[in-house]
Design a protein around this motif. Structure first.
Motif, PDB file in Angstrom:
ATOM      1  N   THR A 144       0.815  -1.204   0.000  1.00 16.51           N
ATOM      2  CA  THR A 144       0.000   0.000   0.000  1.00 16.51           C
ATOM      3  C   THR A 144       0.855   1.263   0.000  1.00 16.51           C
ATOM      4  N   MET A 145       0.426   2.244  -0.795  1.00 20.65           N
ATOM      5  CA  MET A 145       1.047   3.553  -0.809  1.00 20.65           C
ATOM      6  C   MET A 145      -0.013   4.570  -0.398  1.00 20.65           C
ATOM      7  N   ALA A 146       0.411   5.609   0.287  1.00 18.63           N
ATOM      8  CA  ALA A 146      -0.539   6.579   0.811  1.00 18.63           C
ATOM      9  C   ALA A 146       0.047   7.978   0.790  1.00 18.63           C
ATOM     10  N   TRP A 147      -0.841   8.961   0.720  1.00 18.28           N
ATOM     11  CA  TRP A 147      -0.469  10.359   0.829  1.00 18.28           C
ATOM     12  C   TRP A 147      -1.077  10.948   2.091  1.00 18.28           C
ATOM     13  N   TYR A 148      -0.262  11.656   2.847  1.00 18.92           N
ATOM     14  CA  TYR A 148      -0.679  12.386   4.027  1.00 18.92           C
ATOM     15  C   TYR A 148      -0.353  13.857   3.833  1.00 18.92           C
ATOM     16  N   ARG A 149      -0.952  14.697   4.666  1.00 25.66           N
ATOM     17  CA  ARG A 149      -0.582  16.102   4.657  1.00 25.66           C
ATOM     18  C   ARG A 149      -0.645  16.657   6.071  1.00 25.66           C
ATOM     19  N   GLN A 150       0.137  17.688   6.305  1.00 29.52           N
ATOM     20  CA  GLN A 150       0.166  18.331   7.607  1.00 29.52           C
ATOM     21  C   GLN A 150       0.255  19.837   7.420  1.00 29.52           C
ATOM     22  N   ALA A 151      -0.769  20.529   7.880  1.00 28.13           N
ATOM     23  CA  ALA A 151      -0.808  21.981   7.839  1.00 28.13           C
ATOM     24  C   ALA A 151      -0.238  22.528   9.142  1.00 28.13           C
ATOM     25  N   PRO A 152       0.237  23.777   9.141  1.00 27.66           N
ATOM     26  CA  PRO A 152       0.793  24.359  10.363  1.00 27.66           C
ATOM     27  C   PRO A 152      -0.193  24.293  11.523  1.00 27.66           C
TER      28      PRO A 152
ATOM     29  N   THR B   6      -3.400  23.890   1.605  1.00 24.46           N
ATOM     30  CA  THR B   6      -2.015  24.234   1.891  1.00 24.46           C
ATOM     31  C   THR B   6      -1.473  23.372   3.025  1.00 24.46           C
ATOM     32  N   ALA B   7      -0.367  22.688   2.768  1.00 22.20           N
ATOM     33  CA  ALA B   7       0.218  21.780   3.744  1.00 22.20           C
ATOM     34  C   ALA B   7       1.501  21.203   3.172  1.00 22.20           C
ATOM     35  N   VAL B   8       2.249  20.535   4.032  1.00 16.42           N
ATOM     36  CA  VAL B   8       3.327  19.681   3.568  1.00 16.42           C
ATOM     37  C   VAL B   8       2.730  18.314   3.284  1.00 16.42           C
ATOM     38  N   TYR B   9       2.959  17.813   2.098  1.00 12.70           N
ATOM     39  CA  TYR B   9       2.411  16.524   1.688  1.00 12.70           C
ATOM     40  C   TYR B   9       3.500  15.460   1.766  1.00 12.70           C
ATOM     41  N   PHE B  10       3.156  14.341   2.401  1.00 13.26           N
ATOM     42  CA  PHE B  10       4.092  13.251   2.615  1.00 13.26           C
ATOM     43  C   PHE B  10       3.602  11.982   1.929  1.00 13.26           C
ATOM     44  N   CYS B  11       4.532  11.225   1.404  1.00 14.48           N
ATOM     45  CA  CYS B  11       4.240   9.908   0.868  1.00 14.48           C
ATOM     46  C   CYS B  11       4.641   8.856   1.891  1.00 14.48           C
ATOM     47  N   ASN B  12       3.780   7.888   2.098  1.00 17.88           N
ATOM     48  CA  ASN B  12       4.066   6.763   2.974  1.00 17.88           C
ATOM     49  C   ASN B  12       3.951   5.483   2.170  1.00 17.88           C
ATOM     50  N   VAL B  13       4.970   4.646   2.261  1.00 16.08           N
ATOM     51  CA  VAL B  13       5.023   3.430   1.460  1.00 16.08           C
ATOM     52  C   VAL B  13       5.199   2.226   2.366  1.00 16.08           C
ATOM     53  N   GLU B  14       4.315   1.261   2.225  1.00 16.25           N
ATOM     54  CA  GLU B  14       4.473  -0.010   2.919  1.00 16.25           C
ATOM     55  C   GLU B  14       5.364  -0.899   2.059  1.00 16.25           C
TER      56      GLU B  14
ATOM     57  N   VAL C  66      13.135  -8.471   2.784  1.00 18.41           N
ATOM     58  CA  VAL C  66      13.312  -9.855   3.223  1.00 18.41           C
ATOM     59  C   VAL C  66      11.932 -10.351   3.678  1.00 18.41           C
ATOM     60  N   THR C  67      11.722 -10.606   4.964  1.00 20.17           N
ATOM     61  CA  THR C  67      10.441 -11.114   5.440  1.00 20.17           C
ATOM     62  C   THR C  67       9.662 -10.106   6.274  1.00 20.17           C
ATOM     63  N   TRP C  68      10.180  -8.882   6.439  1.00 21.57           N
ATOM     64  CA  TRP C  68       9.571  -7.904   7.317  1.00 21.57           C
ATOM     65  C   TRP C  68       8.961  -6.753   6.537  1.00 21.57           C
ATOM     66  N   ARG C  69       7.826  -6.289   7.015  1.00 22.78           N
ATOM     67  CA  ARG C  69       7.170  -5.140   6.410  1.00 22.78           C
ATOM     68  C   ARG C  69       7.397  -3.888   7.240  1.00 22.78           C
ATOM     69  N   TYR C  70       7.595  -2.786   6.536  1.00 20.72           N
ATOM     70  CA  TYR C  70       7.845  -1.500   7.151  1.00 20.72           C
ATOM     71  C   TYR C  70       7.024  -0.425   6.447  1.00 20.72           C
ATOM     72  N   ASN C  71       6.761   0.664   7.167  1.00 15.01           N
ATOM     73  CA  ASN C  71       6.195   1.858   6.570  1.00 15.01           C
ATOM     74  C   ASN C  71       7.279   2.931   6.522  1.00 15.01           C
ATOM     75  N   LEU C  72       7.561   3.406   5.325  1.00 10.05           N
ATOM     76  CA  LEU C  72       8.610   4.393   5.128  1.00 10.05           C
ATOM     77  C   LEU C  72       8.007   5.719   4.682  1.00 10.05           C
ATOM     78  N   TRP C  73       8.561   6.797   5.192  1.00  7.17           N
ATOM     79  CA  TRP C  73       8.101   8.151   4.876  1.00  7.17           C
ATOM     80  C   TRP C  73       9.094   8.878   3.987  1.00  7.17           C
ATOM     81  N   GLY C  74       8.573   9.678   3.091  1.00  7.81           N
ATOM     82  CA  GLY C  74       9.398  10.616   2.360  1.00  7.81           C
ATOM     83  C   GLY C  74       9.639  11.858   3.195  1.00  7.81           C
ATOM     84  N   GLN C  75      10.388  12.797   2.635  1.00  7.54           N
ATOM     85  CA  GLN C  75      10.751  14.011   3.373  1.00  7.54           C
ATOM     86  C   GLN C  75       9.663  15.078   3.351  1.00  7.54           C
ATOM     87  N   GLY C  76       8.699  14.935   2.479  1.00  5.12           N
ATOM     88  CA  GLY C  76       7.619  15.894   2.353  1.00  5.12           C
ATOM     89  C   GLY C  76       7.881  16.924   1.272  1.00  5.12           C
ATOM     90  N   THR C  77       6.805  17.430   0.682  1.00  2.45           N
ATOM     91  CA  THR C  77       6.903  18.494  -0.308  1.00  2.45           C
ATOM     92  C   THR C  77       5.821  19.527  -0.013  1.00  2.45           C
TER      93      THR C  77
END
Length: 119
Positions: free
Chosen positions: A33-41, A90-98, A102-113
């Motif tokens: 799964t891939m997702a977009w988040y955002r965070q406003a001030p 208006t916000a910083v938008y972040f990508c989150n990637v599952e 190997v055998t483990w799943r992680y959620n990774l974040w981008g730096q935001g734009t």
């Protein structure tokens, strides 16, 4: 080993459009799964849109009908097409990637734009 990078943010007038990109790169990994988040001030980070490996999508109510999330599995890319933009977008938008490494799943974040909608 795996990096997530967003791009495409900028300044746009109300009613305008922007296309954000999210790129995952590395080796020996699979993307789920891939997702977009955002965070406003001053506000909590909120989920904007999700897309599964099969292409099923979900959106928060405030962006339904205006935003479209898509992905290209062969390129390990996700996109967020934003139309009819409003100042409240208006916000910083972040990508989150599952990802699975190997055998483990992680959620990774981008730096935001940064996306700024203003006249």
């Amino acid at each position: 080993q795996v990096q997530v990078v967003e791009s495409g943010g900028g300044l746009v007038q109300p009613g305008g459009s922007l296309r954000l990109s999210c790129a995952a790169s590395g080796s020996d990994f699979r993307i789920y799964t891939m997702a977009w988040y955002r965070q406003a001030p001053g506000k909590e980070r909120e989920l904007v849109a999700t897309i599964s490996t099969s292409g099923n999508t979900g959106y928060t109510d405030s962006v339904k009908g205006r935003f479209t999330v898509s992905r290209d599995n062969a390129k390990n890319m996700a996109y967020l097409e934003m139309n009819s933009l409003k100042p409240e977008d208006t916000a910083v938008y972040f990508c989150n990637v599952e990802v699975q490494i190997v055998t483990w799943r992680y959620n990774l974040w981008g730096q935001g734009t940064q996306v700024t909608v203003s006249s």
